[in-house]
Structure formats: structure tokens, C-alpha cells
Design an enzyme around this catalytic site. Sequence first.
Site, PDB file in Angstrom:
ATOM      1  N   ASP A  34       0.018  64.238   5.517  1.00  8.28           N
ATOM      2  CA  ASP A  34      -0.980  64.471   5.992  1.00  8.28           C
ATOM      3  C   ASP A  34      -1.801  63.204   6.731  1.00  8.28           C
ATOM      4  O   ASP A  34      -2.424  63.313   7.546  1.00  8.28           O
ATOM      5  CB  ASP A  34      -1.985  65.173   5.048  1.00  8.28           C
ATOM      6  CG  ASP A  34      -1.586  66.716   4.832  1.00  8.28           C
ATOM      7  OD1 ASP A  34      -1.261  67.234   5.570  1.00  8.28           O
ATOM      8  OD2 ASP A  34      -2.219  67.067   3.765  1.00  8.28           O
ATOM      9  N   LYS A  60      -1.521  70.757  -3.850  1.00  7.29           N
ATOM     10  CA  LYS A  60      -1.432  69.495  -3.488  1.00  7.29           C
ATOM     11  C   LYS A  60      -1.218  68.376  -4.488  1.00  7.29           C
ATOM     12  O   LYS A  60      -0.422  67.540  -4.788  1.00  7.29           O
ATOM     13  CB  LYS A  60      -2.110  69.171  -2.177  1.00  7.29           C
ATOM     14  CG  LYS A  60      -1.843  69.742  -0.927  1.00  7.29           C
ATOM     15  CD  LYS A  60      -2.531  69.257   0.292  1.00  7.29           C
ATOM     16  CE  LYS A  60      -2.023  70.113   1.439  1.00  7.29           C
ATOM     17  NZ  LYS A  60      -2.864  69.667   2.569  1.00  7.29           N
ATOM     18  N   GLY A  81     -12.479  67.373  -0.290  1.00 11.17           N
ATOM     19  CA  GLY A  81     -11.253  68.252  -0.838  1.00 11.17           C
ATOM     20  C   GLY A  81     -10.075  67.392  -0.273  1.00 11.17           C
ATOM     21  O   GLY A  81     -10.108  66.135   0.081  1.00 11.17           O
ATOM     22  N   GLY A  82      -8.993  68.151  -0.174  1.00 13.93           N
ATOM     23  CA  GLY A  82      -7.802  67.551   0.407  1.00 13.93           C
ATOM     24  C   GLY A  82      -7.545  66.901   1.394  1.00 13.93           C
ATOM     25  O   GLY A  82      -7.159  65.713   1.621  1.00 13.93           O
TER      26      GLY A  82
HETATM   27  P1  NAP Z   1     -10.396  72.178  -0.042  1.00 14.55           P
HETATM   28  O1  NAP Z   1      -9.645  70.894  -0.869  1.00 14.55           O
HETATM   29  O2  NAP Z   1     -10.492  73.646  -0.568  1.00 14.55           O
HETATM   30  O3  NAP Z   1     -11.965  71.529   0.233  1.00 14.55           O
HETATM   31  C1  NAP Z   1     -12.857  72.069   1.111  1.00 14.55           C
HETATM   32  C2  NAP Z   1     -14.021  71.371   1.501  1.00 14.55           C
HETATM   33  O4  NAP Z   1     -14.922  72.188   2.114  1.00 14.55           O
HETATM   34  C3  NAP Z   1     -14.657  70.811   0.116  1.00 14.55           C
HETATM   35  O5  NAP Z   1     -15.365  69.601   0.373  1.00 14.55           O
HETATM   36  C4  NAP Z   1     -15.846  71.686   0.046  1.00 14.55           C
HETATM   37  O6  NAP Z   1     -17.130  71.322  -0.447  1.00 14.55           O
HETATM   38  C5  NAP Z   1     -16.249  72.012   1.523  1.00 14.55           C
HETATM   39  N1  NAP Z   1     -16.867  73.394   1.889  1.00 14.55           N
HETATM   40  C6  NAP Z   1     -16.293  74.445   1.756  1.00 14.55           C
HETATM   41  N2  NAP Z   1     -17.247  75.531   1.938  1.00 14.55           N
HETATM   42  C7  NAP Z   1     -18.353  74.916   2.158  1.00 14.55           C
HETATM   43  C8  NAP Z   1     -19.655  75.329   2.596  1.00 14.55           C
HETATM   44  N3  NAP Z   1     -20.063  76.626   2.700  1.00 14.55           N
HETATM   45  N4  NAP Z   1     -20.645  74.198   2.846  1.00 14.55           N
HETATM   46  C9  NAP Z   1     -20.205  73.031   2.566  1.00 14.55           C
HETATM   47  N5  NAP Z   1     -19.000  72.511   2.385  1.00 14.55           N
HETATM   48  C10 NAP Z   1     -18.070  73.497   2.102  1.00 14.55           C
HETATM   49  O7  NAP Z   1      -9.515  72.253   1.547  1.00 14.55           O
HETATM   50  P2  NAP Z   1      -8.955  71.257   2.200  1.00 14.55           P
HETATM   51  O8  NAP Z   1      -7.418  71.053   1.954  1.00 14.55           O
HETATM   52  O9  NAP Z   1      -9.600  70.114   2.152  1.00 14.55           O
HETATM   53  O10 NAP Z   1      -9.213  71.802   3.728  1.00 14.55           O
HETATM   54  C11 NAP Z   1     -10.238  71.996   4.404  1.00 14.55           C
HETATM   55  C12 NAP Z   1     -10.068  72.303   5.864  1.00 14.55           C
HETATM   56  O11 NAP Z   1      -9.044  71.479   6.271  1.00 14.55           O
HETATM   57  C13 NAP Z   1      -9.535  73.626   5.949  1.00 14.55           C
HETATM   58  O12 NAP Z   1     -10.039  74.358   6.993  1.00 14.55           O
HETATM   59  C14 NAP Z   1      -7.814  73.365   6.197  1.00 14.55           C
HETATM   60  O13 NAP Z   1      -7.372  74.655   6.881  1.00 14.55           O
HETATM   61  C15 NAP Z   1      -8.301  72.230   7.002  1.00 14.55           C
HETATM   62  N6  NAP Z   1      -6.858  71.294   7.118  1.00 14.55           N
HETATM   63  C16 NAP Z   1      -6.337  70.895   8.065  1.00 14.55           C
HETATM   64  C17 NAP Z   1      -5.149  70.285   8.297  1.00 14.55           C
HETATM   65  C18 NAP Z   1      -4.349  69.980   9.484  1.00 14.55           C
HETATM   66  O14 NAP Z   1      -3.358  69.560   9.333  1.00 14.55           O
HETATM   67  N7  NAP Z   1      -5.453  70.094  10.745  1.00 14.55           N
HETATM   68  C19 NAP Z   1      -4.700  69.654   6.916  1.00 14.55           C
HETATM   69  C20 NAP Z   1      -5.423  70.011   5.823  1.00 14.55           C
HETATM   70  C21 NAP Z   1      -6.579  70.844   5.935  1.00 14.55           C
HETATM   71  P3  NAP Z   1     -17.253  71.489  -2.265  1.00 14.55           P
HETATM   72  O15 NAP Z   1     -16.276  70.240  -2.632  1.00 14.55           O
HETATM   73  O16 NAP Z   1     -18.835  71.333  -2.543  1.00 14.55           O
HETATM   74  O17 NAP Z   1     -16.468  72.832  -2.468  1.00 14.55           O
END
Ligand code: NAP
Length: 282
Positions: free
Chosen positions: A102, A66, A129-130
Site C-alpha cells: 500500500d 492487516k 486507520g489502515g
Molecule cells: P479503517 O482502518 O477502517 O479506517 C477508517 C477511517 O475512516 C478511520 O479513520 C475512521 O475514523 C474514519 N471514518 C469512518 N467513518 C467515518 C465517519 N462517518 N466520519 C469520520 N470519520 C470516519 O479503513 P481503511 O483501511 O483505512 O480504509 C479507508 C478507506 O480507504 C476505505 O474507503 C478503503 O476502501 C480505502 N482504501 C483504498 C485503498 C486504495 O488502494 N485506493 C487502500 C486502502 C484503503 P475512526 O477512527 O474515528 O473510526
Amino acid sequence: MSKVVGLIGYPLGHSISAHFQQAAFDYLGLDIRYEAWEAGPDQVQAVVAGLRLPARLGANVTIPYKETVVPFLDELDELAQQIGAVNTIVNRGGRLVGYNTDVSAFLRALGKDGNFDPVGKQATILGAGGAARAASFGLVRAGVRALTIVNRTLERAETLAARLKPLLSDVVAISWENAGLKEALSASDLVVNCTSVGMKHSATEGESPLDVALIPKQALVYDVVYNPVETPLLRKAKQAGTRTLGGLAMLVYQGAAAFELWTEREAPLDIMFKAASETLRQ
Ligand code: NAP
């Protein structure tokens, strides 16, 4: 001429966008195909450049690109520029314009499906994250009073908080170990999980980012994770007697907004919800 849109990301195995976007195109009789364009880091620029072809309407962009795609575009709309991330690209006669749907989708679900007005409220966001970036900018733009960002990697939460600071003075970044977490949660009107903890097919499938004891009863708990539809966090929040909102509505609304940018037609939301729910049930 048949038109094509696609999803750029890596990996794409678990994405359900193709299912509900294609259902919407087909329902309206539009001659458009939605494809999965799984691309390695060295292929992304070429895939984006290919969007300038006349048959390409644009693309969705997902993890982990992104931010990566931003320099490859000709123009960004104001919101995508402010948050520095693009999830939708539109091909306007060979010029590529980046959008972020988003943020509006996060807020639309919060208001319409969660019946929650952020004005003057205190919120805690889990993750940096994103998704956390979209949620936090959305909440700040919508008028929250105070925001706490909690993340495993503290530096990432601090970077996000620093970007928000010019827009909101009361924004703090903490780690999960911080003693202030309990206090922030108990004072929150809204808790949003933007970590991937609890997501199906991930290393943390079946886990909740918060224990029941930490879930504030007065708050709305909003988990943006949409697979499974009822995440472990939502289950625990229900046990705690707390109101909940899942991530499916946000997913469909961000897709619907992208659909409208590509086609300039009103998105058939019911069809998209139905197709997304059916895919998640499989
Ligand atoms: P991302 O940028 O990869 O960020 C992941 C986040 O999760 C980071 O803050 C990471 O922490 C944290 N994390 C991962 N594993 C962890 C663990 N074991 N313990 C604690 N924290 C952990 O991903 P993203 O794009 O933000 O997406 C995150 C979730 O939101 C996904 O499940 C995605 O499918 C969902 N999502 C949904 C929508 C929707 O439209 N509903 C839109 C976007 C995303 P660190 O920084 O420490 O690695």
C-alpha cells in the site's frame, strides 16, 4: 499444478481485486486462480496457515486483518515491520513472508498520476486507520516537512502520530472539531482523504469529509477511496478549483506490486487498470 492466491478479509462483498488480478493472470496465460477468502475473526489464523500448502502462492489481506495476520507470519519485510501492517503474503516454500504494498502504491500514484513530489511539503491526512497509516508512513519516508492527522477518534490519530514522531518531528494529531483544522488545511500542499467517508455502499455514501469552503485551492486533494471513482470530496475539490487524484491508481498499483511478488513477472498494468475501471463502472 494450478496455483491459487486469494483475498483474506471481512466482508469482501465489494472488493474488486479478484477482477483485475484474474484479468492479469489470464492475460499472461498463468494457471493461477484468485479467490475470495472471507474469514471471521476465529478463522483467520487457519486461513493464513493454509497458505503454506504448495499450491498457494500467497494472499492479499484487507480490512480488518492487516495487523491481525502479522503474528501468524514467519517473516516481515522492513517496511511491513516498520508500519506494523501487511497487505500481501507470499508463500516461499512453506515460509510465509509479509509485505506492505500500500505504501509504495500510495506514493507511486501520488508521483506518477498526481505529479506531486512530497519533499519539503506540508500535508494533512484525514483518517487514522489502515489507509492513513500507509499514507502517513509513505509521506514521511518520502520527505514531507510537516503532517497533520485528523480523526474522529482522536486517540487513534495520536497513536499514529506517536509512531511517526521518531521519523518526523512536525507531526500533530487533531480531531475534526479542533480549531486548528482550518489553519492546517489552508497551509497544506496536499490533503489526503483516508477515511471511508463517501465510499459506495457505506453509511456515508454521497457525503464528503470536507466542505468546499475548507478545501485549500493551492493543494492537491487525493482521495484514496476508489469507489465511486469520482467521490463527493473530489467533486467538491473540482468545484473549488483544486487539483485532484482518485484512489483507483493506488488500488491497481498495490495489486500490481503483489502480483509481481507472487509471480516474479511484470504486472500488465494496462490490463489491470482496464479491468478495475470496468468493474467499478458496473
Ligand atoms: P479503517 O482502518 O477502517 O479506517 C477508517 C477511517 O475512516 C478511520 O479513520 C475512521 O475514523 C474514519 N471514518 C469512518 N467513518 C467515518 C465517519 N462517518 N466520519 C469520520 N470519520 C470516519 O479503513 P481503511 O483501511 O483505512 O480504509 C479507508 C478507506 O480507504 C476505505 O474507503 C478503503 O476502501 C480505502 N482504501 C483504498 C485503498 C486504495 O488502494 N485506493 C487502500 C486502502 C484503503 P475512526 O477512527 O474515528 O473510526
